[in-house]
Structures are given as C-alpha cells and as structure tokens.
Design a protein around this motif. Structure first.
Motif, short mmCIF file in Angstrom:
data_model
loop_
_atom_site.label_atom_id
_atom_site.label_comp_id
_atom_site.label_asym_id
_atom_site.label_seq_id
_atom_site.Cartn_x
_atom_site.Cartn_y
_atom_site.Cartn_z
N TRP A 1 8.22 7.01 -2.97
CA TRP A 1 7.34 7.89 -2.23
C TRP A 1 6.80 8.94 -3.17
O TRP A 1 7.35 9.19 -4.23
CB TRP A 1 8.06 8.50 -1.05
N ARG A 2 5.72 9.51 -2.75
CA ARG A 2 5.15 10.61 -3.53
C ARG A 2 4.41 11.53 -2.58
O ARG A 2 4.07 11.14 -1.47
CB ARG A 2 4.24 10.09 -4.63
N ARG B 1 -5.66 7.35 3.43
CA ARG B 1 -4.68 6.30 3.17
C ARG B 1 -4.50 5.41 4.38
O ARG B 1 -4.83 5.80 5.50
CB ARG B 1 -3.31 6.95 2.88
N VAL C 1 3.31 9.88 1.11
CA VAL C 1 2.98 8.46 1.21
C VAL C 1 4.17 7.67 0.69
O VAL C 1 4.90 8.12 -0.19
CB VAL C 1 1.69 8.06 0.44
N TYR C 2 4.34 6.48 1.26
CA TYR C 2 5.56 5.71 1.06
C TYR C 2 5.23 4.26 0.78
O TYR C 2 4.31 3.70 1.37
CB TYR C 2 6.39 5.82 2.34
N ASP C 3 5.99 3.67 -0.15
CA ASP C 3 5.80 2.26 -0.45
C ASP C 3 7.06 1.71 -1.11
O ASP C 3 7.46 2.20 -2.17
CB ASP C 3 4.62 2.07 -1.40
N HIS D 1 0.84 -1.19 0.00
CA HIS D 1 0.00 0.00 0.00
C HIS D 1 0.87 1.24 0.00
O HIS D 1 2.04 1.19 0.35
CB HIS D 1 -0.87 0.04 1.27
N TRP D 2 0.27 2.35 -0.35
CA TRP D 2 0.91 3.65 -0.13
C TRP D 2 0.47 4.10 1.26
O TRP D 2 -0.71 4.29 1.51
CB TRP D 2 0.45 4.64 -1.18
#
Length: 122
Positions: free
Chosen positions: A102-103, A111, A96-98, A56-57
């Motif tokens: 990240w973005r 989220r 957000v990180y995955d 997931h993000w």
C-alpha cells in the motif's frame, strides 16, 4: 443460511466486495469513490484482505485525519498485518492498496476502488 452476493460482487470471508476496475476516464478521487460505494449501499473496503488476483492500485477506506491513519469506521490503523511501517499520516493523503502493498497518495488522485458490504442470506 447460504451467504451470497449480488451479481458482480465477490464473496470473501462473509463480506461482499466490488472491484471497480475503471479505466482512467472513469476513475475517481477517494471522496467520489466513497460516494459511489454508498450509492451501492456499501462503503469503501475497511480492511486489508488477500486480493492478490488484482493488479491495480485501489482506493480503500483508509485516510489520514488529524495526524493519524483512520479507517472509515473511525478506528485507528494498527500496524499488525502490514509488511512495512506505514508512511507518516499527512492530512489530504488516502491509501491505495494492491497485493499486500500500500502507499499513500493525494486523495484527489483518480484511481479504481473497492467497495465492501454485508452478504445476502438466502
């Protein structure tokens, strides 16, 4: 001392992490996610770790403030450890990180999130 975490939390490099894999109805904005972590005596994860088993993000504790990317502990983001240059920080954007990626997104998006806290010593 043996380091351990509460049930449901994962031990990684001497901290405990909770991956809140909420389905869309239970996902939260960045602020709500941070509040949830605080209610669990923790805070949003304030670093990047190797969380490759998740898909997931997730919200982490990084957001744009005053034209800079800032961690929730108040420190500025350094670019070491990022595979690519971070996007320009725009107030109202959170990260957000995955899986090493990240973005930035509007902090009002909903989220899953990652909480982090200290380990228990037993």
């Amino acid at each position: 001392d043996k380091l351990t975490c509460q049930k449901g939390w994962r031990l990684f490099k001497s901290s405990c992490y909770l991956f809140y894999d909420a389905d869309p109805p239970d996902q939260k904005t960045w602020e709500e996610a941070r509040e949830d972590c605080r209610e669990r005596s923790s805070d949003l994860a304030d670093e990047l770790r190797y969380f490759s088993q998740y898909t997931h993000w997730y919200w982490i504790g990084l957001r744009a403030e005053g034209g800079r990317w800032k961690w929730i502990n108040g420190s500025d983001l350094t670019e070491s450890g990022w595979r690519r240059k971070p996007p320009p920080p725009t107030d109202g954007q959170c990260v957000v990180y995955d899986m090493f990626r990240w973005r930035s997104e509007s902090c009002a998006e909903r989220r899953p999130w990652i909480c982090k806290k200290k380990t228990l010593s037993v």
